[in-house]
Design an enzyme around this catalytic site. Structure first.
Site, PDB file in Angstrom:
ATOM      1  CG  ASP A 122      49.031  38.273  37.794  1.00 45.54           C
ATOM      2  OD1 ASP A 122      48.525  37.989  36.698  1.00 45.54           O
ATOM      3  OD2 ASP A 122      49.684  39.314  37.998  1.00 45.54           O
ATOM      4  CG  HIS A 143      53.156  44.090  32.233  1.00 47.37           C
ATOM      5  ND1 HIS A 143      54.045  43.652  33.190  1.00 47.37           N
ATOM      6  CD2 HIS A 143      52.156  44.691  32.917  1.00 47.37           C
ATOM      7  CE1 HIS A 143      53.585  43.977  34.397  1.00 47.37           C
ATOM      8  NE2 HIS A 143      52.460  44.621  34.250  1.00 47.37           N
TER       9      HIS A 143
END
Length: 318
Positions: A47, A114
């Site tokens: 990630d 995000h």
């Protein structure tokens, strides 16, 4: 070892390993080796994010592992995230292409917005005014989402999703989406178990990834007297019962709930230890005990962006 990690299926049929390596706060000079170690241990899910400012090093590690021949690109699941200064639709592809160049990849498996808040474009990662406050942009994340959909059509991202969005914000995206979000990444641990948000996401066919699953003890803004999840006596008691570390119990807690989990570490022994959670499972009673720790204990409140009209944690339902 990688074969024993279960996979979770997205609403588009793609699959993600339920366990991966987080790279937030992994410093340059450390993260390259951490990624190499993780792949050697059996991790197949990494990630990343543009804002972590370490994707070039992650890319070096990936290149090294590909050249060794032990893993191929299709063996790995790579996530990265669109940063707040690139929310304007004409900048979305540009930001992904920066990440792809840094990572040395032609596509990512998952691309997330995000945060729902947009910041001033064409500026520093954290653009600030003369008084030190973050400078916001008024771009609406639903327009950003439409630009993400084009990345899937171009083959630059296999799946797309959201990170740090609340229920109402997810609903707004769903209302305009031609491509449904495949994943929602949020802070999640027993002090903030996110049960309501997880149930809501699942009702919409959205999988959930837990970040900071160990309570983010190394978060830069932690105060000395903040509670330490890993040292919670009730957690230590459960860990003793299973002859596991408190970290292993916290990670297994997410896996047993069907939540994808991405602990961060740059220490090889910890990366190994975190991976050793597939030889036990928690009882329903112990999962309920851990759920009872919940105190809305958010450790990543994004206070720098308070006041932004799209801040997800101000007056949010959940």
């Amino acid at each position: 070892m990688a074969a024993k990690v279960p996979k979770v299926k997205f609403n588009n049929g793609n699959e993600i390993p339920i366990f991966g390596l987080g790279t937030w706060k992994s410093k340059p000079g450390e993260v390259e080796q951490a990624v190499k170690d993780a792949i050697d241990i059996g991790y197949r899910h990494i990630d990343c994010a543009h804002v972590y400012q370490n994707e070039q090093e992650v890319g070096k590690a990936l290149k090294a592992k590909f050249s060794e021949g032990g893993v191929k690109r299709e063996d790995l699941f790579i996530t990265t995230k669109l940063w707040n200064t690139y929310h304007r639709p004409d900048l979305v592809e540009k930001n992904l292409k920066i990440s792809l160049a840094d990572l040395g990849l032609e596509y990512v498996d998952l691309y997330l917005i995000h945060w729902p808040m947009a910041y001033k474009e064409d500026a520093d990662i954290f653009p600030r005014d003369s008084e030190g406050n973050i400078v916001f942009s008024d771009v609406d994340y639903v327009d950003t989402w439409k630009a993400l959909e084009k990345l899937v059509e171009k083959g630059l991202a296999k799946s797309i999703g959201l990170s740090n969005f609340n229920k109402k914000q997810i609903e707004r995206v769903l209302a305009v989406a031609k491509i449904q979000p495949a994943n929602l990444q949020v802070e999640c641990h027993p002090y903030l178990n996110q049960s309501k948000l997880i149930d809501f996401a699942r009702s919409k066919g959205i999988t959930v990834t837990a970040y900071s699953p160990l309570g983010s003890p190394d978060r830069p803004w932690a105060k000395p007297d903040d509670p330490q999840l890993l040292d919670d006596p009730k957690l230590l008691q459960i860990a003793k019962k299973y002859n596991k570390t408190s970290a292993q119990v916290l990670l297994r807690y997410q896996v047993d709930r069907g939540i994808i989990v991405i602990p961060k570490s740059v220490t090889k022994s910890r990366i190994q230890q975190n991976f050793e959670i597939f030889d036990f499972s928690l009882s329903k009673e112990d999962i309920e005990k851990l759920n009872a720790f919940d105190c809305n204990g958010r450790l990543v409140p994004m206070t720098a962006a308070l006041g932004h009209k799209h801040h997800p944690f101000e007056n949010d339902e959940y």
